[in-house]
Enzyme design. Structure first.
Site, PDB file in Angstrom:
ATOM      1  N   LYS A 122     -24.598 -53.810 -40.960  1.00  0.00           N
ATOM      2  CA  LYS A 122     -24.212 -52.558 -41.599  1.00  0.00           C
ATOM      3  C   LYS A 122     -22.691 -52.729 -41.840  1.00  0.00           C
ATOM      4  O   LYS A 122     -21.701 -52.270 -40.884  1.00  0.00           O
ATOM      5  CB  LYS A 122     -24.557 -51.358 -40.729  1.00  0.00           C
ATOM      6  CG  LYS A 122     -24.307 -50.000 -41.087  1.00  0.00           C
ATOM      7  CD  LYS A 122     -24.942 -48.884 -40.470  1.00  0.00           C
ATOM      8  CE  LYS A 122     -24.423 -47.565 -40.946  1.00  0.00           C
ATOM      9  NZ  LYS A 122     -24.564 -47.056 -42.292  1.00  0.00           N
TER      10      LYS A 122
HETATM   11  N1  PMP Z   1     -30.026 -47.263 -45.096  1.00  0.00           N
HETATM   12  C1  PMP Z   1     -28.637 -47.385 -44.924  1.00  0.00           C
HETATM   13  C2  PMP Z   1     -28.175 -48.402 -46.328  1.00  0.00           C
HETATM   14  C3  PMP Z   1     -27.742 -46.395 -44.639  1.00  0.00           C
HETATM   15  O1  PMP Z   1     -26.463 -46.803 -44.674  1.00  0.00           O
HETATM   16  C4  PMP Z   1     -28.458 -45.557 -43.623  1.00  0.00           C
HETATM   17  C5  PMP Z   1     -27.281 -44.682 -42.927  1.00  0.00           C
HETATM   18  N2  PMP Z   1     -26.921 -45.221 -41.777  1.00  0.00           N
HETATM   19  C6  PMP Z   1     -29.265 -45.447 -43.387  1.00  0.00           C
HETATM   20  C7  PMP Z   1     -30.496 -46.397 -44.056  1.00  0.00           C
HETATM   21  C8  PMP Z   1     -30.250 -44.677 -42.344  1.00  0.00           C
HETATM   22  O2  PMP Z   1     -29.894 -45.168 -40.874  1.00  0.00           O
HETATM   23  P1  PMP Z   1     -29.749 -44.272 -39.693  1.00  0.00           P
HETATM   24  O3  PMP Z   1     -30.926 -43.323 -39.540  1.00  0.00           O
HETATM   25  O4  PMP Z   1     -29.535 -45.056 -38.585  1.00  0.00           O
HETATM   26  O5  PMP Z   1     -28.442 -43.259 -40.109  1.00  0.00           O
END
Ligand code: PMP
Length: 299
Positions: A152
């Site tokens: 990320k």
């Molecule tokens: N995919 C991407 C590319 C994201 O940026 C996010 C947001 N963090 C998610 C999926 C969802 O992840 P999470 O449930 O951990 O927020």
């Protein structure tokens, strides 16, 4: 309304003071990794509840490992920093925070010194709305062997930005990515789920998606509590056109319904009953005490 202060490398500072050098790897190459955290204000308890902090800290560490950098803070230090942001700003409302680790030296191969900041922004819960009109974007989700989405990092979001700008230019609300295998990956900043023939389906974590904490929460806690199983399998493009329901999920998106894809209405074209039930259950869960769960895991 005054701006919230940002926690930066151990101090609460004003937005104007939270600056980075233009020649840092962080600014020039977007050498950062981050998490988007939610804290929910519970009026009845008079408490702020942060959602799944332990899982966010663990994912931040995994992203830093892949980027070969570390921050000089333990998870408990970061937890205390989150508390300081919330306490120091006297926050009594729903907020979303960016927790960002970045490399402040210049150079493509620099891995430190590493800084950390936590930037809280006012952000209420998602209201249901009419649902999103999505398209399948012609931009591909970047492959695990190119720029992995499991990591990320800020730079990854250029892939999402290209697709989002294209989708909006073409009159849609948001894009859905296919990966290089041609199966469904996710949204620009959210995980994808669909309902087909009564089954709740989402792509596997090997389909060039972020390992979403909301996705895990739906699979492990929310869906089972409603007597539903989630099937993790590849999804073909045309399955989307004949799906009964679909939604995005994520810390920021919570559960956001999708009502059409490439102008094919899903089901009745309105927000579907399974999406509604999951949303109600999710909203009830997130306003509760995940901080206690976090502390017990550390302890
Ligand atoms: N995919 C991407 C590319 C994201 O940026 C996010 C947001 N963090 C998610 C999926 C969802 O992840 P999470 O449930 O951990 O927020």
């Amino acid at each position: 309304m005054t701006d919230f202060k940002i926690w930066m490398n151990g101090r609460l500072v004003s937005q104007a003071e939270a600056v980075l050098p233009v020649n840092s790897a962080a600014v020039f190459y977007a050498t950062n990794v981050f998490e988007g955290l939610r804290a929910y204000w519970n009026e009845a308890d008079g408490e702020l509840y942060c959602f799944r902090l332990a899982e966010h800290f663990a994912r931040l560490r995994e992203s830093m490992k892949m980027m070969r950098f570390t921050v000089p803070y333990s998870d408990m230090d970061i937890y205390e920093a989150v508390r300081e942001v919330l306490r120091g700003n006297e926050i009594r409302e729903d907020v979303h925070m960016h927790l960002v680790a970045y490399v402040s030296a210049p150079g493509l191969d620099s891995t430190g010194p590493t800084g950390l900041y936590i930037n809280p922004r006012r952000r209420g819960r998602i209201s249901e709305g009419d649902g999103l009109r999505c398209c399948i974007t012609s931009w591909q989700r970047t492959h695990d062997n190119a720029i992995p989405i499991r990591l990320k990092c800020g730079a990854n979001y250029q892939n999402g930005r290209l697709a989002t700008l294209q989708a909006k230019a073409d009159g849609y609300d948001a894009p859905i990515f296919l990966n290089q295998q041609g199966t469904v990956a996710e949204g620009s900043g959210a995980t994808f789920f669909m309902v087909r023939r009564g089954q709740l389906v989402t792509p596997p974590i090997t389909s060039d998606i972020l390992e979403s904490i909301t996705r895990t929460t739906l699979i492990d806690a929310v869906a089972p509590a409603l007597g539903m199983d989630v099937i993790e399998r590849d999804i073909a493009r045309t399955e989307l056109y004949v799906a009964d329901e679909a939604f995005f999920c994520g810390s920021g998106y919570e559960i956001t319904p999708i009502t059409s894809i490439d102008k094919f209405p899903l089901g009745t074209g309105e927000v579907g009953p399974i999406t509604r039930r999951l949303t109600d259950a999710y909203v009830a869960l997130v306003g509760s005490d995940f901080v206690a769960q976090y502390l017990s895991r550390l302890g």
